[in-house]
Design a protein around this motif. Structure first.
Motif, PDB file in Angstrom:
ATOM      1  N   PHE A 126       0.829  -1.199   0.000  1.00  0.00           N
ATOM      2  CA  PHE A 126       0.000   0.000   0.000  1.00  0.00           C
ATOM      3  C   PHE A 126       0.872   1.260   0.000  1.00  0.00           C
ATOM      4  CE2 PHE A 126      -3.778  -2.462   1.636  1.00  0.00           C
ATOM      5  CZ  PHE A 126      -4.648  -2.065   0.636  1.00  0.00           C
ATOM      6  N   LEU A 127       1.910   1.267   0.791  1.00  0.00           N
ATOM      7  CA  LEU A 127       2.737   2.468   0.904  1.00  0.00           C
ATOM      8  C   LEU A 127       3.464   2.774  -0.404  1.00  0.00           C
ATOM      9  CD1 LEU A 127       4.068   1.933   4.518  1.00  0.00           C
ATOM     10  CD2 LEU A 127       2.525   3.742   3.740  1.00  0.00           C
ATOM     11  N   ARG A 128       3.890   1.760  -1.118  1.00  0.00           N
ATOM     12  CA  ARG A 128       4.498   2.006  -2.429  1.00  0.00           C
ATOM     13  C   ARG A 128       3.462   2.584  -3.399  1.00  0.00           C
ATOM     14  NH1 ARG A 128       7.779  -2.207  -0.568  1.00  0.00           N
ATOM     15  NH2 ARG A 128       6.204  -3.806  -0.970  1.00  0.00           N
ATOM     16  N   LEU A 129       2.239   2.093  -3.303  1.00  0.00           N
ATOM     17  CA  LEU A 129       1.168   2.650  -4.130  1.00  0.00           C
ATOM     18  C   LEU A 129       0.930   4.113  -3.780  1.00  0.00           C
ATOM     19  CD1 LEU A 129      -1.259   2.342  -6.110  1.00  0.00           C
ATOM     20  CD2 LEU A 129      -2.625   1.670  -4.113  1.00  0.00           C
ATOM     21  N   PHE A 130       0.837   4.417  -2.490  1.00  0.00           N
ATOM     22  CA  PHE A 130       0.578   5.794  -2.069  1.00  0.00           C
ATOM     23  C   PHE A 130       1.728   6.716  -2.466  1.00  0.00           C
ATOM     24  CE2 PHE A 130      -1.929   3.738   1.638  1.00  0.00           C
ATOM     25  CZ  PHE A 130      -2.963   3.444   0.766  1.00  0.00           C
ATOM     26  N   ASP A 131       2.944   6.194  -2.427  1.00  0.00           N
ATOM     27  CA  ASP A 131       4.096   6.981  -2.854  1.00  0.00           C
ATOM     28  C   ASP A 131       3.991   7.292  -4.344  1.00  0.00           C
ATOM     29  OD1 ASP A 131       6.486   8.321  -2.590  1.00  0.00           O
ATOM     30  OD2 ASP A 131       7.725   6.512  -2.665  1.00  0.00           O
ATOM     31  N   ASP A 132       3.609   6.300  -5.116  1.00  0.00           N
ATOM     32  CA  ASP A 132       3.460   6.475  -6.558  1.00  0.00           C
ATOM     33  C   ASP A 132       2.363   7.480  -6.891  1.00  0.00           C
ATOM     34  OD1 ASP A 132       3.879   5.749  -9.381  1.00  0.00           O
ATOM     35  OD2 ASP A 132       1.898   4.810  -9.213  1.00  0.00           O
ATOM     36  N   ALA A 164       0.562  -0.369  15.215  1.00  0.00           N
ATOM     37  CA  ALA A 164       1.962  -0.035  15.468  1.00  0.00           C
ATOM     38  C   ALA A 164       2.858  -0.606  14.367  1.00  0.00           C
ATOM     39  CB  ALA A 164       2.384  -0.577  16.837  1.00  0.00           C
ATOM     40  N   ARG A 165       2.537  -1.798  13.896  1.00  0.00           N
ATOM     41  CA  ARG A 165       3.317  -2.408  12.815  1.00  0.00           C
ATOM     42  C   ARG A 165       3.192  -1.583  11.531  1.00  0.00           C
ATOM     43  NH1 ARG A 165       1.221  -8.038  12.169  1.00  0.00           N
ATOM     44  NH2 ARG A 165      -0.462  -6.944  11.083  1.00  0.00           N
ATOM     45  N   GLY A 166       1.967  -1.148  11.226  1.00  0.00           N
ATOM     46  CA  GLY A 166       1.773  -0.307  10.046  1.00  0.00           C
ATOM     47  C   GLY A 166       2.474   1.031  10.177  1.00  0.00           C
ATOM     48  N   LEU A 167       2.399   1.627  11.366  1.00  0.00           N
ATOM     49  CA  LEU A 167       3.057   2.910  11.586  1.00  0.00           C
ATOM     50  C   LEU A 167       4.577   2.790  11.499  1.00  0.00           C
ATOM     51  CD1 LEU A 167       0.863   4.436  14.420  1.00  0.00           C
ATOM     52  CD2 LEU A 167       1.389   5.526  12.221  1.00  0.00           C
ATOM     53  N   ALA A 168       5.116   1.660  11.933  1.00  0.00           N
ATOM     54  CA  ALA A 168       6.563   1.462  11.831  1.00  0.00           C
ATOM     55  C   ALA A 168       7.013   1.526  10.381  1.00  0.00           C
ATOM     56  CB  ALA A 168       6.947   0.120  12.456  1.00  0.00           C
ATOM     57  N   GLN A 169       6.204   0.984   9.475  1.00  0.00           N
ATOM     58  CA  GLN A 169       6.548   1.041   8.053  1.00  0.00           C
ATOM     59  C   GLN A 169       6.329   2.442   7.487  1.00  0.00           C
ATOM     60  OE1 GLN A 169       5.536  -2.619   5.662  1.00  0.00           O
ATOM     61  NE2 GLN A 169       4.278  -3.063   7.460  1.00  0.00           N
ATOM     62  N   LEU A 170       5.225   3.082   7.896  1.00  0.00           N
ATOM     63  CA  LEU A 170       4.925   4.428   7.404  1.00  0.00           C
ATOM     64  C   LEU A 170       5.980   5.437   7.836  1.00  0.00           C
ATOM     65  CD1 LEU A 170       3.048   6.533   6.084  1.00  0.00           C
ATOM     66  CD2 LEU A 170       1.724   6.549   8.216  1.00  0.00           C
ATOM     67  N   THR A 171       6.514   5.276   9.029  1.00  0.00           N
ATOM     68  CA  THR A 171       7.474   6.247   9.558  1.00  0.00           C
ATOM     69  C   THR A 171       8.929   5.898   9.229  1.00  0.00           C
ATOM     70  OG1 THR A 171       7.472   5.090  11.703  1.00  0.00           O
ATOM     71  CG2 THR A 171       5.945   6.937  11.445  1.00  0.00           C
ATOM     72  N   ALA A 172       9.139   4.795   8.511  1.00  0.00           N
ATOM     73  CA  ALA A 172      10.493   4.462   8.057  1.00  0.00           C
ATOM     74  C   ALA A 172      10.953   5.509   7.037  1.00  0.00           C
ATOM     75  CB  ALA A 172      10.511   3.066   7.448  1.00  0.00           C
ATOM     76  N   PRO A 173      12.254   5.715   6.879  1.00  0.00           N
ATOM     77  CA  PRO A 173      12.749   6.775   5.984  1.00  0.00           C
ATOM     78  C   PRO A 173      12.150   6.731   4.577  1.00  0.00           C
ATOM     79  CG  PRO A 173      14.551   5.882   7.283  1.00  0.00           C
ATOM     80  CD  PRO A 173      13.355   5.028   7.588  1.00  0.00           C
ATOM     81  N   GLU A 174      11.909   5.542   4.043  1.00  0.00           N
ATOM     82  CA  GLU A 174      11.411   5.421   2.664  1.00  0.00           C
ATOM     83  C   GLU A 174      10.051   6.071   2.470  1.00  0.00           C
ATOM     84  OE1 GLU A 174      10.475   1.898  -0.633  1.00  0.00           O
ATOM     85  OE2 GLU A 174      11.048   1.376   1.426  1.00  0.00           O
ATOM     86  N   PHE A 175       9.204   6.034   3.523  1.00  0.00           N
ATOM     87  CA  PHE A 175       7.822   6.507   3.367  1.00  0.00           C
ATOM     88  C   PHE A 175       7.459   7.633   4.322  1.00  0.00           C
ATOM     89  CE2 PHE A 175       7.615   1.893   2.191  1.00  0.00           C
ATOM     90  CZ  PHE A 175       7.420   2.094   0.824  1.00  0.00           C
TER      91      PHE A 175
END
Length: 385
Positions: A126-132, A164-175
Motif C-alpha cells: 500500500f505504501l508504495r502505491l501511495f508513494d506512486d 503499530a506495525r503499520g506505523l513502523a513502516q509508514l514512519t520508516a525513511p522510505e515513506f
C-alpha cells in the motif's frame, strides 16, 4: 424556506465553494470502535449502501469535482479517501479513483490526496502505491496500547499491535514523507499526558485530538468540563515545550482565532464549512458526523449522476453551515467566545425536537479550554514585552 431542524432564518453570505471532497471508497470497517458514530448511532443507512465505490461512481464523482473546480476557479482541491476503512477497497480500486479524479481535474487545479485509515492493513505494498500516487496518510491511534485496544477492538481482540506495525513502516525513511499525522479520540479513562506521550513515540507531524461525537439527545460520557480537564494538561505540555515536537490542530486553531485569525477546521471559529461527501452509492451528502443526530441527517437528496456540487451548495443544510457569524446559535450570541468558538461543531448542537440552534453539548469544555488558552497567551505575550 429553512428546515425546522436548522434554526431560524438569518441573512446568508455568498456560498463558499467546496474545497475538500471526501470520497467514501469503502463503507465497511474491520474494527468495532466503541465510540464509532457511523455504525452505532442514529443513522444506520450504511447497512443499505454498497460496500465498495464502483468505477461508475468514481468516474461520475471525479467529473463533478473537476466541474466544480473549473466553475469556481479553484487553484487547489483536497480529496480524502475515506470509509469505513478505505484500505478494504484494495489497491486497484484506490488507484482507479485517484487517477479518475486527476484526469478530470487536469490542469484546472492542483489536486491533493490524503487517506484516513485505522492502520491495521497498512503495509509496504500500500505504501508504495501511495508513494506512486502522492497520497498522504493519516492513521487513527487512541493513545497507548491499553487504551487503544479498549476503544478500537477487532474481531480477534485488540488492534494496537497491528496499527503499530503499520506505523513502523509508514514512519520508516522510505515513506516518512507520506505521513500526514495521527488522529486520537479523547478517552477520559486514559491519562492525558500518557496518551500524548504514546502518540509522540511515532513522531507525528500533526495530531488531531477529537472530542467523541455526541449531541444533547445522546450526550458524551463524563460530566461537563471533563474534556477540558483532559485537554488542558496536554495543551500546557505542548505549548510550553522548548521545542514543539508536533502540531496539534485543535490548539493551533484556537490560538489562531483568539489572535484574530480564521480557523481551518470546522468546530472552531466561524469559517464556513467547505467539505462535501460522496458515498459509495454516489450520494452527495453533508458530513457523516451528522449520523449522530438522526436518520438521514446528512442526506441532501442529491447524487453525482444527476446533480452537480453547486446543487449541494444551495441546499439549506449547507447554507446553515456556511453562514459564518450569522450561523452562531441563538443562545451563544451573548457569549464572550461567540465569534471564536462559533458554537462548536454543528452536529454537536443537535437536540431532538428542536434541531441544531443550540450551543455545543461540549459547551462547558470549550468555555474552560478557550479561557485557559487565552490566559496562557496573555501571560506569554506579557513576558515577551
Amino acid at each position: 424556506m429553512i428546515d425546522r431542524h436548522i434554526g431560524r432564518h438569518r441573512p446568508e453570505p455568498a456560498a463558499t465553494p467546496f474545497q475538500q471532497f471526501i470520497l467514501k471508497v469503502h463503507s465497511r470497517c474491520n474494527l468495532s470502535c466503541r465510540y464509532c458514530y457511523l455504525y452505532t448511532m442514529a443513522d444506520q443507512r450504511w447497512r443499505r449502501r454498497p460496500p465498495v465505490m464502483t468505477a461508475r461512481v468514481a468516474d461520475a464523482a471525479a467529473a463533478r469535482i473537476g466541474e466544480h473546480a473549473r466553475a469556481h476557479g479553484q487553484r487547489d482541491v483536497s480529496v480524502v479517501l475515506h470509509g469505513g476503512e478505505p484500505l478494504l477497497a484494495g489497491p486497484d480500486r484506490l488507484r482507479y479513483v485517484v487517477r479518475a479524479v486527476r484526469d478530470q481535474v487536469g490542469d484546472a487545479a492542483e489536486t491533493r490526496f490524503s487517506l484516513q485509515t485505522n492502520g491495521t492493513l497498512l503495509n509496504g505494498d500500500f505504501l508504495r502505491l501511495f508513494d506512486d500516487l502522492g497520497i498522504r496518510v493519516g492513521v487513527s491511534l487512541d493513545g497507548d496500547a491499553q487504551a487503544h485496544d479498549r476503544a478500537r477492538p477487532g474481531p480477534r481482540g485488540g488492534s494496537h499491535h497491528r496499527v503499530a506495525r503499520g506505523l513502523a513502516q509508514l514512519t520508516a525513511p522510505e515513506f516518512r514523507h507520506l505521513f500526514g499525522g495521527l488522529l486520537c479520540v479523547i478517552d477520559l479513562d486514559q491519562d492525558p499526558l500518557d496518551a500524548y506521550a504514546a502518540l509522540l513515540e511515532f513522531d507525528p507531524p500533526a495530531i488531531d485530538l477529537l472530542l467523541p461525537h455526541a449531541t444533547w439527545s445522546a450526550p458524551p460520557p463524563g460530566p461537563p468540563g471533563a474534556y477540558a480537564r483532559w485537554l488542558i494538561p496536554v495543551f500546557d505540555e505542548w505549548f510550553g515545550a522548548p521545542v514543539r515536537r508536533t502540531r496539534i490542530r485543535l490548539f493551533e486553531e484556537i490560538v489562531n482565532v483568539l489572535l484574530g485569525g480564521e480557523s481551518a477546521v470546522e468546530g472552531v471559529g466561524t469559517t464556513p464549512a467547505a467539505t462535501v461527501v460522496v458515498e459509495t452509492d454516489g450520494a452527495i451528502e453533508q458530513s457523516d458526523i451528522l449520523a449522530v443526530a438522526y436518520e438521514n441527517a446528512a442526506d441532501l437528496g442529491l447524487d453525482v449522476f444527476h446533480d452537480d456540487f453547486d446543487a449541494a451548495l444551495r441546499h439549506p443544510l449547507t447554507v446553515a453551515r456556511q453562514r459564518g457569524v450569522h450561523g452562531i446559535p441563538s443562545e451563544c450570541v451573548p457569549c464572550r467566545w461567540a465569534r471564536t468558538c462559533g458554537g462548536g461543531l454543528f452536529p454537536h448542537r443537535y437536540r431532538e425536537g428542536s434541531g441544531f440552534d443550540h450551543r455545543s453539548v461540549f459547551c462547558a469544555d470549550l468555555d474552560q479550554l478557550f479561557q485557559h488558552i487565552r490566559l496562557t497567551l496573555v501571560s506569554a505575550l506579557s513576558v515577551k514585552r
